[in-house]
Structures are given as structure tokens and as C-alpha cells.
Design an enzyme around this catalytic site. Structure first.
Site, PDB file in Angstrom:
ATOM      1  N   GLY A 141       0.615  -5.327   0.785  1.00  0.00           N
ATOM      2  CA  GLY A 141      -0.498  -5.477  -0.160  1.00  0.00           C
ATOM      3  C   GLY A 141      -0.033  -6.075  -1.482  1.00  0.00           C
ATOM      4  CD  GLU A 170       1.284  -5.765   5.427  1.00  0.00           C
ATOM      5  OE1 GLU A 170       2.184  -6.578   5.711  1.00  0.00           O
ATOM      6  OE2 GLU A 170       0.599  -5.861   4.397  1.00  0.00           O
ATOM      7  CD  GLU A 217      -2.383  -8.128   2.545  1.00  0.00           C
ATOM      8  OE1 GLU A 217      -2.307  -6.922   2.233  1.00  0.00           O
ATOM      9  OE2 GLU A 217      -2.995  -8.527   3.544  1.00  0.00           O
ATOM     10  CB  ALA A 232      -0.878  -0.008   1.239  1.00  0.00           C
TER      11      ALA A 232
HETATM   12  N1  CAA Z   1       4.429   3.725   0.096  1.00  0.00           N
HETATM   13  C1  CAA Z   1       4.855   4.971  -0.209  1.00  0.00           C
HETATM   14  N2  CAA Z   1       6.118   5.263  -0.557  1.00  0.00           N
HETATM   15  C2  CAA Z   1       6.994   4.230  -0.609  1.00  0.00           C
HETATM   16  C3  CAA Z   1       6.619   2.912  -0.300  1.00  0.00           C
HETATM   17  C4  CAA Z   1       5.270   2.663   0.054  1.00  0.00           C
HETATM   18  N3  CAA Z   1       4.824   1.435   0.325  1.00  0.00           N
HETATM   19  N4  CAA Z   1       7.705   2.115  -0.419  1.00  0.00           N
HETATM   20  C5  CAA Z   1       8.719   2.915  -0.786  1.00  0.00           C
HETATM   21  N5  CAA Z   1       8.285   4.190  -0.909  1.00  0.00           N
HETATM   22  C6  CAA Z   1       9.064   5.358  -1.345  1.00  0.00           C
HETATM   23  C7  CAA Z   1      10.144   5.731  -0.351  1.00  0.00           C
HETATM   24  O1  CAA Z   1       9.646   6.622   0.629  1.00  0.00           O
HETATM   25  C8  CAA Z   1      11.171   6.379  -1.251  1.00  0.00           C
HETATM   26  O2  CAA Z   1      10.701   7.681  -1.538  1.00  0.00           O
HETATM   27  P1  CAA Z   1      11.735   8.897  -1.698  1.00  0.00           P
HETATM   28  O3  CAA Z   1      12.649   8.522  -2.820  1.00  0.00           O
HETATM   29  O4  CAA Z   1      10.890  10.068  -1.946  1.00  0.00           O
HETATM   30  O5  CAA Z   1      12.481   8.966  -0.394  1.00  0.00           O
HETATM   31  C9  CAA Z   1      11.064   5.574  -2.541  1.00  0.00           C
HETATM   32  O6  CAA Z   1       9.778   4.963  -2.499  1.00  0.00           O
HETATM   33  C10 CAA Z   1      12.109   4.487  -2.679  1.00  0.00           C
HETATM   34  O7  CAA Z   1      12.087   3.697  -1.490  1.00  0.00           O
HETATM   35  P2  CAA Z   1      13.414   3.145  -0.822  1.00  0.00           P
HETATM   36  O8  CAA Z   1      14.412   4.234  -0.717  1.00  0.00           O
HETATM   37  O9  CAA Z   1      13.020   2.458   0.422  1.00  0.00           O
HETATM   38  O10 CAA Z   1      13.906   2.123  -1.937  1.00  0.00           O
HETATM   39  P3  CAA Z   1      14.704   0.767  -1.765  1.00  0.00           P
HETATM   40  O11 CAA Z   1      14.959   0.283  -3.126  1.00  0.00           O
HETATM   41  O12 CAA Z   1      15.842   0.951  -0.827  1.00  0.00           O
HETATM   42  O13 CAA Z   1      13.694  -0.252  -1.017  1.00  0.00           O
HETATM   43  C11 CAA Z   1      11.563  -1.345  -0.666  1.00  0.00           C
HETATM   44  C12 CAA Z   1      12.545  -0.704  -1.688  1.00  0.00           C
HETATM   45  C13 CAA Z   1      12.196  -2.583  -0.052  1.00  0.00           C
HETATM   46  C14 CAA Z   1      10.327  -1.706  -1.428  1.00  0.00           C
HETATM   47  C15 CAA Z   1      11.282  -0.338   0.463  1.00  0.00           C
HETATM   48  O14 CAA Z   1      10.931   0.897  -0.096  1.00  0.00           O
HETATM   49  C16 CAA Z   1      10.160  -0.763   1.388  1.00  0.00           C
HETATM   50  O15 CAA Z   1      10.377  -1.550   2.272  1.00  0.00           O
HETATM   51  N6  CAA Z   1       8.962  -0.197   1.176  1.00  0.00           N
HETATM   52  C17 CAA Z   1       7.820  -0.408   2.059  1.00  0.00           C
HETATM   53  C18 CAA Z   1       7.246  -1.781   1.955  1.00  0.00           C
HETATM   54  C19 CAA Z   1       6.083  -1.964   2.900  1.00  0.00           C
HETATM   55  O16 CAA Z   1       6.202  -1.755   4.085  1.00  0.00           O
HETATM   56  N7  CAA Z   1       4.959  -2.379   2.353  1.00  0.00           N
HETATM   57  C20 CAA Z   1       3.785  -2.622   3.135  1.00  0.00           C
HETATM   58  C21 CAA Z   1       2.912  -1.430   3.097  1.00  0.00           C
HETATM   59  S1  CAA Z   1       1.460  -1.691   4.078  1.00  0.00           S
HETATM   60  C22 CAA Z   1       0.443  -2.605   3.110  1.00  0.00           C
HETATM   61  O17 CAA Z   1       0.771  -2.958   2.025  1.00  0.00           O
HETATM   62  C23 CAA Z   1      -0.885  -2.972   3.758  1.00  0.00           C
HETATM   63  C24 CAA Z   1      -2.045  -3.148   2.867  1.00  0.00           C
HETATM   64  O18 CAA Z   1      -2.061  -3.078   1.667  1.00  0.00           O
HETATM   65  C25 CAA Z   1      -3.298  -3.402   3.543  1.00  0.00           C
END
Ligand code: CAA
Length: 703
Positions: A103, A126, A106, A65
């Protein structure tokens, strides 16, 4: 080909290819879930389409998400688009490249098949954001691989590599990495006519597991020790995974959503989401030309193989970077190299490392007594004793031998970076690389900017830290630098509370209840009371207004130096802290207080917490106003990774915002009137009171 917002749909060889294209990480931002649903509708209505492939554009599948959207209304939730995938009349193959998280996974779990490239990484992280996988994640993963494994994966938030995902049954196949799209289309063509279509929600794995192991429920209940199971989200996850054992799928989904509604708006989740972005902001170097790409440090020299130097050497060798260690005498060098080997041997003994990995790492570490052997290294880190004359001598020597453009770094924990820079003809190449002890364990590394350090050198040093797995934060040069200087205020206040009648045990308990793994007095015992005693002596000599800390000084003079003398704030037996209070300590403190003539009082938990943390918030504001840190959120990252500040409180400055600037200012002003200079409110705090801005969004204009 049809176009949706952030989602493409095209037909190739009877397969409807749905591509999520939402840079940078294909998060499920506005329009993405809707696009997936619409593509499925089109493909299901199209007689030329027999199956689907769901994939992500670029490096990742779907990273979950959009975290910025939490707390806001979502027209379509993840469980809805996931359900659309699973109930498609034509089979859907998830083609996973890079990350499929939250997500994203999922959605993949709701597909009928999952193939991945060898670089695929999946996970449900999450919990790290204080929420649970509420798009069917707890129910589907549990049914797919069994509740115990599902619970471990969700609670740990870990990323699972393709091979393990295949072994666990999350992936059906690992396919050609060079052309995942073609391989997935081929796979989809192969399975397009197979019926019935496998639906994860209909799998019985959970019930099978429960039948095979009647103790399963209590097993899941005990999945986390009481110590680690401290957040509400942990209980919610366990409850949902348990529900997958005895509730039908739809009921399980409802339970997920009920918990999600509560968790999404919880204080814990808001703080954890803030930390997610703070951790990403901290890497951004201010004032860096946008097209500048910092080069990698491919070889490093370390001057001084004491405790810090040897720990730092291990950090680099662990990541395959060759290290040359310099010492002043053959005996010191031998001792230093033995220390490094000892650090590796301990890891082999505890089963964390294989003997062959240790041998490989040690091959990367060379010792020398000659500065000329360091000349070709990309960076050098000075880690000699904290003595200015010694440091100056080392930097003069380094300046004479190091190749042009080498990073000249000092691991000093307090000495002004400019002092070392001035010994060289290249002050722009000199910066601090302040590792925290033990260097090979602690995640934090502070990169300290001197007055003349170039922004490119800062960026290279920051990258170097990141490349060896550190959380690298930027600081300006000042006594203690940003991290330790901001924490010193807390420690002083804790010591001063003792003079007014508080007990160290009460203070430690308050801080543990707040979420710290250890209170400040237990930490003080670990690092040694004598160490801070010496630092205070140095500071007192430099500052006639330095406030003496009578209680810890007195304890050091009594020989109570902490764990190393088996007696400090606590007592130690067989190397472990005796949990009970030491009956001998309070009479010493009380007698001293009588001598000092300080009025004694009883402290509430709330006052203790505020006295400690407000002191540091005020100091952090002074640090920002002087330009010795750039972002308030950088200070939060320092506190989480350097000092064990509870992540679910968001960090020092985020937490202060939850109290509010007004209350903070009111209380600090009152303590200023009562206790004097040390509580003078930072000018920045005065300014915030007028502007109404929050602390956590502060950026220093002086950096
Ligand atoms: N939402 C919004 N922005 C996100 C994002 C997300 N899920 N994941 C990454 N970004 C953004 C970061 O803030 C960053 O933005 P900036 O360049 O402006 O700083 C950009 O994307 C790149 O991210 P990283 O610097 O972290 O890139 P990376 O290559 O080092 O890592 C990654 C990639 C492993 C995907 C890492 O970004 C990450 O762990 N992201 C989050 C994953 C996560 O927690 N997902 C679960 C979300 S909750 C959910 O999904 C619940 C649901 O649907 C019900």
C-alpha cells in the site's frame, strides 16, 4: 502546522508536507489513510499551498498496510486514500526514503511524481502474504511500466532498489539522500504549476504494449509455470494485470477488490500472514537484557574443511567476513581449499557470480594447520566428523588458544552441546551452530543452547547467522536438536507405513500434493539411505527400545543407498531421477513384509498425511515441553526453511491448529492404543485439550 493521528501536515514554502509518522515502519495502520485524506483536503482548500510532498518519518516511506489489520473491517481502504492523492487538484510528490512497499508504493504510484533517495526500495510484496495489491497496484504499475514488468514485480514480491526503479520509470528522480525533505520540496516547487498533472491511471502504456505485441495476453497467462503457479493468488494477480490491458481503470480497480475480498479471508493468506510474524519472532532471543546489543562477528575460524566446513566458509566469505580454515594435515587443507574454490567456480560457470567476485571472496579465505592462527577470530565453528572423541579434542585445543569472549561453536547435528562445553573452562561461550547441507545453499541455521550457554552468546550467534543471510532459529540441546528431531518422527512414520503396505511413491505423491517440492523418499535418496542407517545404528545402541525400521535397513543392506548408487527408493539415470516407479522395489518390500508378518492394508491420502504430520506435531509438543525449543512458531520457521514445508500452510504447528487440538488428540490417542509407545500423546497436548489454547501460540516455560 496541523496534527492528525499518525500523520503530520505542515506548510513550507508553498508546499504542504504530509508526513506519515507511524513507527516502526509507517504501516497504514488505523488513522493513517484518514490522515492523508484530511491533509489533502486542508491543502487543497488552502490558497497558500501550491503542491504537496508525501513522505514518511524516519527510515521508511510507508511499508504497506498494517498486516495485523487484515480480516478486520477497515473504515478507509488503500484504494480510497490512493484515489484522493491522484485526484488532488494540486500535484503531489512522493518522497521515498527506505521502503515503499505494498500500500505504500500504491500511494506513491497514485502521486503525480515520485522522487527517492538512493537507499529507496520499492515493491509490491502482497503475494507473499497471499493477497494482491488491491489499492490500485495491479492497474497503476501495469500502466506505468507495462504489464509484463508489472506482473514479474508483483509475482516475485521482490524489492527494487532506487536505481532500477528509476530505470523502470517508477521513480522520476533520485535526489539528495542527506535532506530528502528539502530536495522533495524544491522538486514540488518546480513542478507546482505544470499542467496537465500526470496521473498514472490515465497512462496508456498497457494499451500500447498490447498493440505492439498481440500475443501479450497469452504471454501474461504463461507468466508462471504450472509448477510455481499453485496458489489462487497467482491466478488473481495475472487476471488483474491482464484486465489492465482491456478494462478501463475503474473496472480494473473493482476486479482487484473482488479478488481481495476473497483472498484476504483465504486459508492461504491467513497462513502466510502468520509466517510473516513468525519470521520476525524467531529472531527474538528470550531472557535477553533489553539494552543488550550483540556485537558483530567480524572474523571467523572454521575447523574442518569437509563438505560442511567448506560450505560454511563460503557463507562468510560471501558476506565479506574473513575466514581462517584449519585442517589436520596439508593434504586435507589443500583438498578443503580446492573444494571451496570449486563451489565458487560452479557459481561462476552457471553465471551466478563474476570471476572478479570469486577472486575477491577467495582472498578472504586463508588456510592453516595451527590452532594459534585462529586465536584472534571473533568466532570459531567446529565442523569435523561427527565423532565425540574428535570433537572433544578440538574443543580442548580451542579453549587453549581462542581469545577471551570468542564464540566457540559446533556444527554438530546431534551431539549434546554440553559434551563439548565441558572440555572448556568457558562453557558459557559454547553453543551449536547447526548448518543444514549444503551449507552455502540452505537458509536455515539452528543455534543450539547448551545448559550453560549465556544468553548473550546466544544473541551474538543468532546475529552472526542473520548477518550471513541465514534464517537463524533457537534450539535446546537434545538428540537431533529441535528441527531434525521433530522431522525424524515424520520420516520414521513414513518408513513404518511401508511395513503396513503403503508404497513410497504414494506417500511422496501425497506430500507433494500437500505442497512439498519433494516427498520424504525422494529426499532420503538425495541425502543417502546409508546416512540415516548409521544414525539408527547409533540410536539403537543407546536405546534398547529403539524401533527398528526394517524396510530402509534392508534396502541399505542390498546396496540401494539412493542417488549415489543410482538406486534407492527410485532409479537414477544420468544423474536424474527416473520419474516412473521402480518396478523392482515393491516386490522387495512385499517379500520383507511377508517375513515380518505385518497385516497389510490400503491407505487413503488423508491417513498418510496425518500419520506423517501428526507424528511430528506430537514430537514437537514433547520438544516444547522439555524446553528444547522456545516458541511453537519457531518450529514452523524451521520446517519452512529447513524441510521445504509449504509456506502457504503456515508451518507444522499452524497447520495442526487448522486440524484442531481435539481431533489431533483423539487420533493420536487411538494410534497410541493401537501402535504403542511411539504414539504416546505429549503431556503438552493433553494440557492443551483441557486449556483450549492453540498450538501455534505455545511458548515453552522450560526454555
Ligand atoms: N504491518 C504490521 N507490522 C509490520 C509491518 C506491516 N506492514 N511491517 C513491519 N511490521 C512490524 C514487524 O512485525 C516488526 O514488529 P516487531 O518489532 O514487533 O517484531 C517491526 O514492524 C519491524 O519490522 P522488521 O523487523 O521486518 O524490520 P526490517 O527493518 O527488518 O524490515 C520491512 C522492514 C522491509 C519494511 C519489513 O518489515 C517488511 O517487509 N514489512 C512488510 C511489508 C509488506 O509486506 N507490505 C505489504 C503489506 S500488504 C498491503 O500493503 C496491501 C494493501 O495496502 C492493500
Amino acid at each position: 502546522m496541523s496534527e492528525f493521528q499518525n500523520v503530520r501536515f505542515e506548510k513550507i514554502g508553498g508546499v504542504g508536507v504530509i508526513t506519515v509518522d507511524n513507527p516502526p515502519v509507517n504501516a497504514l495502520g488505523p488513522g493513517v489513510r484518514e490522515g492523508v485524506i484530511e491533509a489533502l483536503r486542508l491543502g487543497n482548500e488552502d490558497p497558500e499551498v501550491f503542491a504537496f510532498v508525501l513522505m514518511g518519518q524516519g527510515k521508511n516511506f510507508i511499508a504497506g498496510a498494517d498486516i495485523r489489520q487484515f480480516g478486520k473491517a477497515r473504515p478507509v481502504s488503500t484504494h480510497v486514500s490512493a484515489k484522493a492523492l491522484e485526484s488532488s487538484q494540486k500535484p503531489v510528490v512522493a518522497a521515498i526514503n527506505g521502503f515503499a512497499l505494498g500500500g505504500g508504493l500504491e500511494h506513491a504510484l497514485a502521486c503525480h511524481y515520485r522522487v527517492g533517495s538512493p537507499s529507496a526500495r520499492v515493491g509490491l510484496p502482497e503475494v507473499k502474504l497471499g493477497i494482491l495489491p488491491a489499492g490500485g497496484g495491479t492497474q497503476r504499475l501495469s500502466r506505468l511500466i507495462g504489464p509484463e514488468l508489472a506482473l514479474e514485480i508483483i509475482l516475485s514480491s521482490r524489492h527494487i532498489a532506487a536505481k532500477e526503479a528509476l530505470d523502470l520509470g517508477i521513480l522520476d528522480e533520485i535526489v539528495d539522500a542527506k535532506d530528502l525533505k528539502s530536495a522533495a520540496i524544491e522538486f514540488a516547487q518546480k513542478i507546482s504549476a505544470l499542467r496537465p498533472m500526470p496521473r498514472t491511471s490515465e497512462k496508456m502504456t498497457c494499451l500500447d504494449a498490447a498493440r505492439a505485441n498481440p500475443q501479450m495476453l497469452s504471454l501474461l497467462d504463461n507468466a508462471l509455470s504450472q509448477k510455481t503457479r499453485r496458489l489462487r493468488v497467482h491466478d488473481c494477480v495475472i487476471e488483474c494485470v491482464k484486465a489492465s490491458l482491456f478494462m478501463d481503470f475503474e473496472e480494473g480497480l473493482n476486479l482487484e477488490r473482488t479478488h481481495m475480498a476473497e483472498l484476504e479471508n483465504s486459508a492461504d493468506s491467513k497462513a502466510l500472514r502468520y509466517v510473516f510474524f513468525a519470521e520476525r519472532e524467531v529472531k527474538k532471543v528470550p531472557h535477553l537484557p533489553p539494552d543488550y546489543e550483540p556485537s558483530r562477528v567480524a572474523s571467523v575460524a572454521i575447523v574442518g574443511a569437509g563438505t560442511m566446513g567448506s560450505g560454511i566458509a563460503v557463507c562468510f566469505a560471501d558476506r565479506g567476513v574473513p575466514v581462517t580454515v584449519l585442517e589436520a594435515s596439508p593434504e586435507n587443507l589443500e583438498r578443503g581449499l580446492a573444494k571451496i574454490a570449486g563451489l565458487y567456480a560452479a557459481r561462476v560457470k552457471s553465471g551466478k557470480l563474476t570471476q572478479s567476485a570469486m577472486d575477491e571472496a577467495l582472498k578472504l579465505i586463508q588456510g592453516t594447520l595451527n590452532y594459534t592462527d585462529l586465536a584472534q577470530c571473533d568466532a570459531v565453528i567446529e565442523a569435523v566428523f561427527e565423532r565425540i572423541d574428535l570433537k572433544k579434542e578440538v574443543f580442548t585445543q580451542l579453549d587453549a588458544v581462542m581469545k577471551p569472549g570468542a564464540l566457540l561453536l559446533t556444527n554438530s547435528s546431534a551431539i549434546d552441546i554440553n559434551t563439548m562445553a565441558q572440555c572448556t573452562k568457558r562453557p558459557h561461550d559454547v553453543a551449536g551452530a547447526h548448518f543444514f547441507a549444503p551449507a552455502n545453499v540452505m537458509k536455515l541455521c539452528e543455534i543450539v543452547k547448551g545448559d550453560q550457554t549465556s544468553v548473550e552468546v546466544i544473541a551474538r550467534a543468532m546475529k552472526m547467522g542473520g548477518d550471513i543471510g541465514k534464517v537463524t532459529v533457537l534450539s535446546g540441546t537434545c538428540d537431533g536438536f529441535a528441527a531434525n528431531r521433530s522431522r525424524a518422527a515424520l520420516v520414521s512414520e513414513a518408513m513404518l507405513l511401508l511395513e503396513e503396505g503403503a508404497s513410497p511413491y504414494h506417500i511422496d505423491q501425497v506430500m507433494r500434493e500437500f505442497g512439498y517440492p519433494m516427498g520424504p523418499f525422494a529426499v532420503s535418496d538425495l541425502s543417502g539411505l546409508d546416512v540415516s542407517y548409521d544414525t539408527r545404528k547409533r540410536r539403537a545402541a543407546a536405546n534398547p527400545n529403539f524401533r527398528k525400521l526394517h524396510v530402509p535397513d534392508h534396502l541399505v543392506e542390498l546396496g540401494r543407498h539412493g542417488q549415489k548408487t543410482k538406486l534407492g527408493w527410485y532409479r537414477y539415470e544420468d544423474g536424474s531421477r527416473v520419474p516412473q516407479i521402480d518396478e523392482g522395489l515393491m516386490p522387495i518390500i512385499t517379500a520383507l513384509n511377508r517375513e515380518l508378518g505385518v497385516e497389510q492394508k490400503v491407505f487413503s491420502d488423508d491417513e498418510i498425511l496425518k500419520r506423517l504430520l501428526f507424528a511430528s506435531v506430537n514430537e514437537a509438543c514433547k520438544i516444547l515441553q522439555e524446553g528444547k525449543a522456545y516458541r511453537a512458531s519457531d518450529i514452523d520457521v524451521m520446517w519452512i526453511y529447513g524441510f521445504g514445508f509449504p509456506r502457504h500452510r503456515g508451518g507444522l504447528m499452524f497447520w495442526a491448529d487448522t486440524v484442531g487440538v481435539q481431533e489431533l488428540h483423539r487420533q493420536i490417542t487411538q494410534w497410541h492404543a493401537h501402535y504403542g509407545e511411539r504414539w504416546r500423546p505429549a503431556e503438552l497436548l493433553n494440557a492443551l485439550l483441557l486449556s483450549g489454547e492453540t498450538l501455534r501460540e505455545l511458548r515453552s516455560t522450560a526454555f
